[in-house]
Design an enzyme around this catalytic site. Structure first.
Site, PDB file in Angstrom:
ATOM      1  N   ASN A   1      19.873 -16.052 -65.280  1.00  0.00           N
ATOM      2  CA  ASN A   1      19.637 -16.639 -64.095  1.00  0.00           C
ATOM      3  C   ASN A   1      18.628 -15.583 -63.441  1.00  0.00           C
ATOM      4  OD1 ASN A   1      20.122 -17.941 -61.224  1.00  0.00           O
ATOM      5  ND2 ASN A   1      20.528 -15.778 -60.827  1.00  0.00           N
TER       6      ASN A   1
ATOM      7  N   THR B   1      17.432 -20.346 -51.220  1.00  0.00           N
ATOM      8  CA  THR B   1      17.652 -18.784 -51.460  1.00  0.00           C
ATOM      9  C   THR B   1      16.352 -18.107 -51.065  1.00  0.00           C
ATOM     10  OG1 THR B   1      16.434 -18.816 -53.514  1.00  0.00           O
ATOM     11  CG2 THR B   1      18.642 -19.675 -53.792  1.00  0.00           C
TER      12      THR B   1
ATOM     13  N   LYS C   1       8.769 -20.239 -67.455  1.00  0.00           N
ATOM     14  CA  LYS C   1       9.882 -21.311 -67.338  1.00  0.00           C
ATOM     15  C   LYS C   1       9.561 -22.276 -68.489  1.00  0.00           C
ATOM     16  CE  LYS C   1      12.244 -19.178 -63.937  1.00  0.00           C
ATOM     17  NZ  LYS C   1      13.458 -18.811 -64.021  1.00  0.00           N
TER      18      LYS C   1
ATOM     19  N   ASP D   1      18.559  -3.737 -65.545  1.00  0.00           N
ATOM     20  CA  ASP D   1      17.133  -4.533 -65.484  1.00  0.00           C
ATOM     21  C   ASP D   1      17.097  -5.262 -67.019  1.00  0.00           C
ATOM     22  OD1 ASP D   1      14.446  -5.239 -65.972  1.00  0.00           O
ATOM     23  OD2 ASP D   1      13.563  -3.331 -65.829  1.00  0.00           O
ATOM     24  N   VAL D   2      17.209  -6.659 -66.409  1.00  0.00           N
ATOM     25  CA  VAL D   2      17.331  -7.756 -67.697  1.00  0.00           C
ATOM     26  C   VAL D   2      15.926  -7.576 -68.595  1.00  0.00           C
ATOM     27  CG1 VAL D   2      18.823  -9.218 -66.529  1.00  0.00           C
ATOM     28  CG2 VAL D   2      16.151  -9.775 -66.376  1.00  0.00           C
TER      29      VAL D   2
ATOM     30  N   ASP E   1      22.678  -7.179 -62.226  1.00  0.00           N
ATOM     31  CA  ASP E   1      21.407  -7.286 -61.495  1.00  0.00           C
ATOM     32  C   ASP E   1      21.184  -5.921 -61.352  1.00  0.00           C
ATOM     33  OD1 ASP E   1      20.777  -9.684 -59.145  1.00  0.00           O
ATOM     34  OD2 ASP E   1      19.768  -7.634 -58.935  1.00  0.00           O
TER      35      ASP E   1
ATOM     36  N   TYR F   1       4.894 -17.648 -63.637  1.00  0.00           N
ATOM     37  CA  TYR F   1       5.997 -18.182 -63.509  1.00  0.00           C
ATOM     38  C   TYR F   1       6.317 -19.672 -64.259  1.00  0.00           C
ATOM     39  CZ  TYR F   1      10.108 -19.796 -61.140  1.00  0.00           C
ATOM     40  OH  TYR F   1      11.498 -20.234 -60.665  1.00  0.00           O
TER      41      TYR F   1
HETATM   42  P1  NAD Z   1      16.608 -14.892 -55.796  1.00  0.00           P
HETATM   43  O1  NAD Z   1      15.380 -14.071 -55.802  1.00  0.00           O
HETATM   44  O2  NAD Z   1      17.455 -15.098 -54.515  1.00  0.00           O
HETATM   45  O3  NAD Z   1      17.718 -14.021 -56.773  1.00  0.00           O
HETATM   46  C1  NAD Z   1      17.025 -13.558 -58.050  1.00  0.00           C
HETATM   47  C2  NAD Z   1      17.994 -12.523 -58.470  1.00  0.00           C
HETATM   48  O4  NAD Z   1      17.746 -11.605 -59.796  1.00  0.00           O
HETATM   49  C3  NAD Z   1      18.038 -11.310 -57.508  1.00  0.00           C
HETATM   50  O5  NAD Z   1      19.482 -10.416 -57.163  1.00  0.00           O
HETATM   51  C4  NAD Z   1      17.259 -10.149 -58.237  1.00  0.00           C
HETATM   52  O6  NAD Z   1      17.724  -8.847 -57.652  1.00  0.00           O
HETATM   53  C5  NAD Z   1      17.451 -10.385 -59.587  1.00  0.00           C
HETATM   54  N1  NAD Z   1      16.643  -9.923 -60.602  1.00  0.00           N
HETATM   55  C6  NAD Z   1      15.199 -10.101 -60.413  1.00  0.00           C
HETATM   56  N2  NAD Z   1      14.631  -9.197 -61.444  1.00  0.00           N
HETATM   57  C7  NAD Z   1      15.515  -8.630 -62.135  1.00  0.00           C
HETATM   58  C8  NAD Z   1      15.628  -7.534 -62.983  1.00  0.00           C
HETATM   59  N3  NAD Z   1      14.399  -7.466 -63.646  1.00  0.00           N
HETATM   60  N4  NAD Z   1      16.820  -7.413 -63.586  1.00  0.00           N
HETATM   61  C9  NAD Z   1      18.004  -7.864 -63.187  1.00  0.00           C
HETATM   62  N5  NAD Z   1      18.174  -8.459 -62.025  1.00  0.00           N
HETATM   63  C10 NAD Z   1      16.860  -9.081 -61.510  1.00  0.00           C
HETATM   64  O7  NAD Z   1      16.410 -16.170 -56.675  1.00  0.00           O
HETATM   65  P2  NAD Z   1      16.900 -17.377 -56.712  1.00  0.00           P
HETATM   66  O8  NAD Z   1      16.367 -18.440 -56.075  1.00  0.00           O
HETATM   67  O9  NAD Z   1      18.566 -17.207 -56.663  1.00  0.00           O
HETATM   68  O10 NAD Z   1      16.532 -17.757 -58.280  1.00  0.00           O
HETATM   69  C11 NAD Z   1      17.592 -17.536 -59.301  1.00  0.00           C
HETATM   70  C12 NAD Z   1      17.087 -18.342 -60.532  1.00  0.00           C
HETATM   71  O11 NAD Z   1      16.761 -19.799 -60.138  1.00  0.00           O
HETATM   72  C13 NAD Z   1      15.672 -17.817 -61.051  1.00  0.00           C
HETATM   73  O12 NAD Z   1      15.414 -17.589 -62.445  1.00  0.00           O
HETATM   74  C14 NAD Z   1      14.621 -18.641 -60.410  1.00  0.00           C
HETATM   75  O13 NAD Z   1      13.463 -18.829 -61.135  1.00  0.00           O
HETATM   76  C15 NAD Z   1      15.527 -20.081 -60.655  1.00  0.00           C
HETATM   77  N6  NAD Z   1      14.882 -21.110 -59.823  1.00  0.00           N
HETATM   78  C16 NAD Z   1      14.980 -20.871 -58.088  1.00  0.00           C
HETATM   79  C17 NAD Z   1      14.628 -21.868 -57.444  1.00  0.00           C
HETATM   80  C18 NAD Z   1      14.592 -21.742 -55.886  1.00  0.00           C
HETATM   81  O14 NAD Z   1      13.801 -22.679 -55.371  1.00  0.00           O
HETATM   82  N7  NAD Z   1      15.096 -20.785 -55.556  1.00  0.00           N
HETATM   83  C19 NAD Z   1      13.806 -23.033 -58.175  1.00  0.00           C
HETATM   84  C20 NAD Z   1      13.884 -23.132 -59.445  1.00  0.00           C
HETATM   85  C21 NAD Z   1      14.488 -22.202 -60.146  1.00  0.00           C
END
Ligand code: NAD
Length: 240
Positions: A86, A184, A153, A59-60, A36, A149
């Site tokens: 993720n 989340t 995706k 940073d991914v 992360d 976004y």
């Molecule tokens: P979140 O925002 O709670 O967590 C995302 C994490 O990614 C955070 O810890 C953040 O620090 C990290 N991150 C962001 N940019 C980064 C970077 N450049 N390098 C390294 N780390 C980075 O989000 P979440 O809800 O847990 O989402 C996780 C995945 O699930 C994402 O890909 C999101 O698009 C997908 N998703 C989430 C939902 C939802 O409703 N929560 C729905 C569909 C898809």
């Protein structure tokens, strides 16, 4: 304990779905490398994962940092079995207020970040390896104000299929998961959810652990014959 002696990378592991996924793999016997960009949250997250963990601040969206991150994992464990892409970023803005820089901000994390880890997975994994890309229902059906976004995706699903085809001769499986609304920070920071414009009933919001269970399934040998698939985990949202 489906992942005993295995090494798993989870990106975006400092919170939300990523942390739940890291916890699931840890509980099933894996050594988990939590990746992360948020170093402080990463340390707190790693403390919640059972078993052996490695914290990697990265940073991914930066290919050099991703390469260095995977090198660290290889130096420590000498193997890589599973990668979960993720880490993700969402932005809420109508098209007429968007510019190229904002598109790039989203694409570099949600699409290129996954590509960099798929590439590293292909360079380091042995046959039997598995990659799971976390996409979204937005890849198939979207809503206003999230164009970059949704596009990222959708492209991630395409990358998943390309990588799955190239993964076959390597013995590496690549699949995607499409969560619906999940409890989340990303969901509750959505201004459309905050303001009630997008109303979500309790049955429409999943738990991070429910998504993590599906990710672990796709990464496990239980899914040995599943390649290039896109698995909806949305409580039926897209059926309605
Ligand atoms: P979140 O925002 O709670 O967590 C995302 C994490 O990614 C955070 O810890 C953040 O620090 C990290 N991150 C962001 N940019 C980064 C970077 N450049 N390098 C390294 N780390 C980075 O989000 P979440 O809800 O847990 O989402 C996780 C995945 O699930 C994402 O890909 C999101 O698009 C997908 N998703 C989430 C939902 C939802 O409703 N929560 C729905 C569909 C898809």
């Amino acid at each position: 304990m489906r992942f005993s002696n295995q090494v798993v990378i989870v990106t975006g592991a400092a919170g939300g779905i990523g942390l739940a996924t890291a916890r699931r793999f840890g509980a099933e016997g894996a050594s988990v490398a939590l990746v992360d960009q948020d170093a402080k949250a990463l340390a707190a997250a790693a403390a919640q994962v059972r078993g052996d963990t490695l914290q990697v601040v990265c940073d991914v969206g930066d290919e050099g940092q991703v390469s260095a991150a995977v090198d660290r994992v290889m130096q420590r464990y000498r193997r890589l079995d599973v990668v979960v892409n993720n880490a993700g970023l969402m932005m809420f803005r109508p098209i007429e207020e968007l510019d190229g820089a904002q598109w790039n901000k989203i694409l570099r994390v949600d699409l290129l970040g996954a590509f960099y880890f798929v590439k590293q997975g292909f360079l380091h994994m042995r046959p039997g390896g598995a990659i799971v890309n976390v996409a979204s229902v937005h890849a198939l059906e979207t809503e206003p104000n999230v164009a970059p976004y949704a596009a990222a995706k959708a492209a991630l699903l395409s990358l998943t299929r390309s990588a799955a085809i190239e993964g076959i001769p390597k013995g590496i499986r690549v699949n995607a998961i499409l969560p619906g609304a999940v409890d989340t920070p990303m969901l509750w920071n959505n201004p459309q959810v905050k303001s009630g414009t997008e109303h979500l009933g309790p049955s429409e919001v999943g738990k991070p652990a429910q998504v993590a269970a599906a990710i672990a399934f796709l990464a496990s040998s239980d899914a040995a014959f599943i390649q290039g698939a896109s698995l909806l985990v949305d409580g039926g949202r897209l059926c309605q």
